[in-house]
Design an enzyme around this catalytic site. Structure first.
Site, short mmCIF file in Angstrom:
data_model
loop_
_atom_site.label_atom_id
_atom_site.label_comp_id
_atom_site.label_asym_id
_atom_site.label_seq_id
_atom_site.Cartn_x
_atom_site.Cartn_y
_atom_site.Cartn_z
N GLU A 134 -35.37 7.16 -31.57
CA GLU A 134 -34.61 8.35 -31.95
C GLU A 134 -35.44 9.28 -32.87
OE1 GLU A 134 -32.27 10.31 -31.70
OE2 GLU A 134 -30.65 9.40 -30.54
N HIS A 135 -34.81 10.37 -33.26
CA HIS A 135 -35.45 11.47 -33.98
C HIS A 135 -36.12 11.03 -35.29
CE1 HIS A 135 -32.33 11.59 -37.13
NE2 HIS A 135 -31.53 11.20 -36.16
N ASP A 136 -37.23 11.69 -35.61
CA ASP A 136 -37.89 11.59 -36.92
C ASP A 136 -38.42 10.20 -37.25
OD1 ASP A 136 -37.43 14.39 -37.83
OD2 ASP A 136 -35.33 13.78 -37.64
#
Length: 208
Positions: A134-136
């Site tokens: 997922e993000h980041d």
């Protein structure tokens, strides 16, 4: 015709070879590189030792390190680099790659894997069937995801970590270098360098 070697003819390598055929089609000659199985034909592909592969005179030659153990991949990365052999990425057609996901050289992505957005991943990352990042997230070099790993946002994973099948990593968790997360573990707290955690919620494995 360009030449690509799949380093490792074990289960991991035999799973990667069909993805390489899918990705590179008829424009490349594909073979296995495996010192123990040199001379054999495996699933219709010739197998050479590393030295035999390195000795082939081909200006367009590359290798993919299809061995699940990140520590071994790190050694083979140096060995191949010292021999002047380039690395190739192998990404399944069903892999989803969204925005600003930066992935280092030599990655392998199996079918139905996903990178969302604003992610940084190091060299020779293995992302097996149905896993996502997922993000980041920031992921180091030689990290391995077994099938169906769920790595949620803002996770940090150190070099050579191994994440077992169906493990879940909670958002914001830090996983140290050389850590091992067991199959089905639910990781809600940071995991130290070299630590093995198992269970739900994940706890350090008791030494026997």
């Amino acid at each position: 015709m360009a030449l690509i070697g799949i380093y490792g003819a074990g289960g991991c390598g035999r799973g990667v070879m069909p993805l390489a055929r899918q990705a590179y089609g008829h424009n490349h000659k594909l073979l296995f590189v495996d010192d123990q199985l040199s001379g054999e034909s495996i699933n219709g592909h010739q197998t050479l030792s590393f030295d035999e592969f390195a000795a082939l005179e081909d200006d367009d030659k590359a290798i993919s390190l299809a061995i699940a153990n990140g520590k071994i991949r790190e050694k083979l990365d140096k060995k191949s680099g010292d021999a002047g052999i380039a690395f190739t990425d192998i990404h399944a057609a069903q892999m989803v790659h969204m925005d600003a996901a930066d992935v280092g050289v030599g990655s392998i992505f199996s079918p139905f894997t996903t990178l969302t957005s604003n992610i940084r991943i190091g060299r020779h990352f293995h992302c097996n069937l149905y896993s996502y990042v997922e993000h980041d997230c920031i992921i180091g070099d030689f990290v391995t995801f077994a099938p169906a790993v769920r790595c949620n946002g803002n996770v940090r994973i150190g070099d050579r970590a191994y994440i077992g099948s169906n493990a879940v990593i909670k958002q914001g968790v830090i996983v140290g270098e050389d850590a091992v997360i067991g199959m089905g573990a639910v990781v809600t707290k940071d995991v130290g360098r070299g630590q093995t955690v198992v269970g739900n919620p994940a706890r350090p494995l008791d030494p026997k």
